[in-house]
Design an enzyme around this catalytic site. Sequence first.
Site, mmCIF file in Angstrom:
data_model
loop_
_atom_site.group_PDB
_atom_site.id
_atom_site.type_symbol
_atom_site.label_atom_id
_atom_site.label_comp_id
_atom_site.label_asym_id
_atom_site.label_seq_id
_atom_site.Cartn_x
_atom_site.Cartn_y
_atom_site.Cartn_z
ATOM 1 N N ASP A 216 -13.930 7.393 16.842
ATOM 2 C CA ASP A 216 -13.127 8.185 15.904
ATOM 3 C C ASP A 216 -13.986 9.085 15.022
ATOM 4 O O ASP A 216 -13.475 10.020 14.392
ATOM 5 C CB ASP A 216 -12.263 7.268 15.032
ATOM 6 C CG ASP A 216 -10.962 6.883 15.720
ATOM 7 O OD1 ASP A 216 -10.634 7.509 16.755
ATOM 8 O OD2 ASP A 216 -10.283 5.971 15.231
ATOM 9 N N HIS B 113 -13.680 8.979 9.978
ATOM 10 C CA HIS B 113 -13.137 7.632 9.855
ATOM 11 C C HIS B 113 -14.214 6.570 9.630
ATOM 12 O O HIS B 113 -13.885 5.399 9.457
ATOM 13 C CB HIS B 113 -12.343 7.281 11.117
ATOM 14 C CG HIS B 113 -11.016 7.960 11.207
ATOM 15 N ND1 HIS B 113 -10.867 9.326 11.086
ATOM 16 C CD2 HIS B 113 -9.762 7.469 11.393
ATOM 17 C CE1 HIS B 113 -9.583 9.639 11.202
ATOM 18 N NE2 HIS B 113 -8.891 8.537 11.383
ATOM 19 N N ARG C 247 -14.428 -3.609 13.237
ATOM 20 C CA ARG C 247 -13.650 -3.364 14.452
ATOM 21 C C ARG C 247 -14.310 -4.040 15.652
ATOM 22 O O ARG C 247 -13.632 -4.513 16.568
ATOM 23 C CB ARG C 247 -13.524 -1.862 14.704
ATOM 24 C CG ARG C 247 -12.714 -1.518 15.964
ATOM 25 C CD ARG C 247 -12.611 -0.013 16.142
ATOM 26 N NE ARG C 247 -11.742 0.331 17.266
ATOM 27 C CZ ARG C 247 -12.167 0.506 18.522
ATOM 28 N NH1 ARG C 247 -13.458 0.362 18.803
ATOM 29 N NH2 ARG C 247 -11.319 0.821 19.483
ATOM 30 N N ASP D 213 6.709 14.980 -16.986
ATOM 31 C CA ASP D 213 6.495 16.046 -16.009
ATOM 32 C C ASP D 213 5.226 15.807 -15.203
ATOM 33 O O ASP D 213 5.188 16.023 -13.989
ATOM 34 C CB ASP D 213 6.398 17.406 -16.717
ATOM 35 C CG ASP D 213 7.720 17.833 -17.332
ATOM 36 O OD1 ASP D 213 8.695 18.010 -16.581
ATOM 37 O OD2 ASP D 213 7.779 17.991 -18.564
ATOM 38 N N PRO E 138 -3.052 6.836 -16.295
ATOM 39 C CA PRO E 138 -3.224 7.696 -15.117
ATOM 40 C C PRO E 138 -1.844 8.092 -14.591
ATOM 41 O O PRO E 138 -1.098 7.238 -14.091
ATOM 42 C CB PRO E 138 -3.967 6.784 -14.132
ATOM 43 C CG PRO E 138 -4.599 5.719 -14.979
ATOM 44 C CD PRO E 138 -3.636 5.501 -16.093
ATOM 45 N N LEU E 139 -1.491 9.336 -14.731
ATOM 46 C CA LEU E 139 -0.104 9.744 -14.536
ATOM 47 C C LEU E 139 0.393 9.455 -13.120
ATOM 48 O O LEU E 139 -0.319 9.614 -12.141
ATOM 49 C CB LEU E 139 0.059 11.228 -14.858
ATOM 50 C CG LEU E 139 -0.154 11.581 -16.331
ATOM 51 C CD1 LEU E 139 -0.042 13.075 -16.551
ATOM 52 C CD2 LEU E 139 0.823 10.828 -17.223
ATOM 53 N N HIS F 175 -0.881 11.275 -29.106
ATOM 54 C CA HIS F 175 0.134 12.134 -28.498
ATOM 55 C C HIS F 175 1.485 11.887 -29.175
ATOM 56 O O HIS F 175 2.258 11.025 -28.755
ATOM 57 C CB HIS F 175 0.248 11.845 -27.007
ATOM 58 C CG HIS F 175 -1.029 12.055 -26.250
ATOM 59 N ND1 HIS F 175 -2.070 11.153 -26.300
ATOM 60 C CD2 HIS F 175 -1.421 13.062 -25.425
ATOM 61 C CE1 HIS F 175 -3.057 11.597 -25.536
ATOM 62 N NE2 HIS F 175 -2.685 12.747 -24.997
ATOM 63 N N ILE G 284 7.044 20.911 -20.692
ATOM 64 C CA ILE G 284 5.781 21.225 -21.376
ATOM 65 C C ILE G 284 4.660 20.374 -20.781
ATOM 66 O O ILE G 284 4.815 19.177 -20.566
ATOM 67 C CB ILE G 284 5.881 20.955 -22.890
ATOM 68 C CG1 ILE G 284 6.843 21.943 -23.555
ATOM 69 C CG2 ILE G 284 4.510 21.038 -23.555
ATOM 70 C CD1 ILE G 284 6.379 23.383 -23.548
#
Length: 664
Positions: free
Chosen positions: A471, A475, A522, A162, A125-126, A35, A194
Site C-alpha cells: 500500500d 499508509h 499486518r 458557528d 476544541p470546537l 469570552h 459572528i
Amino acid sequence: MSEALDPPAATETRRCANAIRALAMDAVEKAKSGHPGMPMGMADVATVLFQRFMKFDASQPDWPDRDRFVLSAGHGSMLLYALHYLLGYPGMTKADLENFRQFGAPTAGHPEYGHAPGVETTTGPLGQGLATAVGMAIAERLAAARFGDELVDHHTYVIAGDGCLMEGLSHEAIDLAGHLKLSRLIVLWDDNSISIDGPTSLATSMDQLARFAAAGWSTARVDGHDPEAVARAIEAAKADPRPSMIACRTLIGYGSPGKQGKESSHGAPLGAGEVTAAREALEWPHVPFDVPEEVMSRWRAAGGRGASARKAWEARRAASAKGAAFESFLKGDAAAEVAAPLAAFRRSLATEKPKVATRKSSEMTLGVINDATQATIGGSADLTHSNFTITKGMGEVAPDDFSGRYIHYGVREFGMAAAMNGIALHGGFVPYGGTFLVFSDYARGAIRLSALMGLRVIYVLTHDSIGLGEDGPTHQPVEHLASLRAMPNLHVFRPADAIETAECWELALGARHTPSVLSLSRQNLPTLDRPVDENLSAKGAYVLREPAGGRDVTILATGSEVEIALAGADALAGQGVKAAVVSMPCWELFEAQPADYRAKVLGAAPRVGVEAAVRLGWDRWLGERSMFIGMSGFGASAPAAELYKHFGITAEAVADAAITLLKA
C-alpha cells in the site's frame, strides 16, 4: 409538558437569564480575559433548558439517569459555571466565579472534566463537544437496550456555536447521529453569525438546517431571545423520532449596548464602561457577582426540581430485577472479569505458539475478552476486517436495534474517537475502535482529549509499519509512534507476539484513567519463548534473552522488530558476541518503573535500538554508546520483506551495528 409562562413569570425568566449575563461579564472582566459574548447571547436559551426541561438534581450531579448537557462551544464556559452556581451544584461557589481562569480554580478557561461536578466533558476544541455528545447519546441507547427504559431514559443536550458547525468533525458527528436515529440528542445552535474574524459570511454560506436535515435530523429555527419559542421547539424536538437541531437566532453579547452583535464581544472583556452600560440596559443594578435573593431562589428551585424524579428512579432501581446488574455495570470492572480467562489464554498461546500478525492475535484476545465481559463496545472506521475488531456473537448496532456491541463508525476516524470518549464518559462501557495507525492523525484531537480527561478508551491501530507492504508510504506510519508517545497520559503498546498482545489488552482494560493505543502488525510474527506466569508487559520492558556470563551489547526492540533483534543476537552469538535482547512493549510503563529496575533491564553495555519507525524518542533509552536501526524517511510500495531489506532493518544490520559499537 412545559406550560407557557404568564407575564410575571416571563419577567422572572428574563431576570434569571440576566443573572447569567451579569455573572459572565463580571467574571470575564475580573479575569481580564475570557469570552462574554456567547454566555450573554445564549442566556435565555439556557434558562429555558435548565429551568423547564433538563432532568437533573443539582445535589446529585452523578445521578446515572440524568440528562447530559454538553457545552460544545466551550469558550463560553462562564455560561456553564454561572448555571452551576445558580442551580446549587456542589463545588461551585461565588468565590470560584470570582477566580475564573485562575490557577487552581475549578472555573478553567474552558470546561474541564473532573474539575467540577456537572462538567460532563472537556470542551474547547470546537466540534468535539458535539461529537462527544453523539457518543453519549449512543451509550444511552446501548444501556437502555440492556437495562430497560425504567433505568435508562434520558436526553443529551448540546449548545454548539458557528465554529463547532464549521469544523469538519461536525459532519462526521451529525451524519452518524442521523443514521443511528439518536432521537434523544438535541442540539441548540447559537446562531449568532459572528466569528472571531467578523461575520461568519466571511468564510461560510452553508445552510446548516438543510445540512442537518439531509443527515436525517429534525430542524427548527427560533428567536433565541423568545423563551416561549425556544420552549415550543424543545418540546417538539423531544417528541420527534430523529435527533434534533434547533437554530436559536441570537445576538452575541446580548445586553451590551456598544458590543452586542459584534465580534468585539466574543473573546475579550467588555471593559468597565461597557459593563456599566450593560447593567443599565439589563436593569441589573447589583454589584458584581451579586444575585438578588428572589432570582437566586428561583434558580435554586430549578436545581432541586429533579429531586423527586431522581428518588423515584432510585426506587425503581431498587425494585428492578436488573438493578444489581446495573450497579455492577456502572462500576465497570472489566479488568477483573477478564483476568482469569486471559491468564488461561496466555498459557495456551505459550503451548501452541501460533505465528500470526498481532492484529490477528488481538482478534483472538478480543474473542476471550468479549466472552468474559459485556462491558466492551467495539467498532472500526470502516476497516473491520482489516483491524480484526469484531468477534463472534457481538451483534451489530443498528438504527433501531442497540442490543449489539459493535458499531460501524464508517470512514470517520475523528468522529469515532470522539464518540468513544462520549461512550466512556457516559459510564459502564469500555469502548474500543480500530483504524490504521497512519490514520490516527485524523483522530488525534479526540485521542488527546481521551488522555486529558483520563478516559479508558482503547485505540486498535493496525498496519503499524512498512510491514504492511504494497500500500506504500501513504499508509505506512513512520512518525506516528513518536507522535503518540509524546502525548501525556497515553499508553502506547506495541506488542511483539500473541502473548504480549494478550498482556497489553489486559493492561489497557485495567487502566481506568488512561487511554491506550495498541499498535499492531499486518505481518505474521512468531510466539516468543518466555514465561507466562506473570504479565511481563506490565513493566513496560523486560529482558527477553540474557546471555550467560554477562552482556557485550544490549538490543532493544518493540513489536515486529523483536523477532529481528533475536535473529541479530543469534548472529552475534556466532561471532562470540554476547547480546541481551529487551522487548519494550510500552515505554510509558517502563518509565514508571523504579530506577534500579530500568538500570538492570538496560544494562551498562552499548545498546542497539530496533524499530521500523523514526528514531525520535529512542535516545532516552539508548544512551551515548548506541546505534539505531529504523526509518529515516518515508516508506515505499513493495512487499514487506523487500522493504525491510531495502531500509536496512535486518538481523544483519543489527549485528553489524553491534560490532561497530564494540570496535569503537
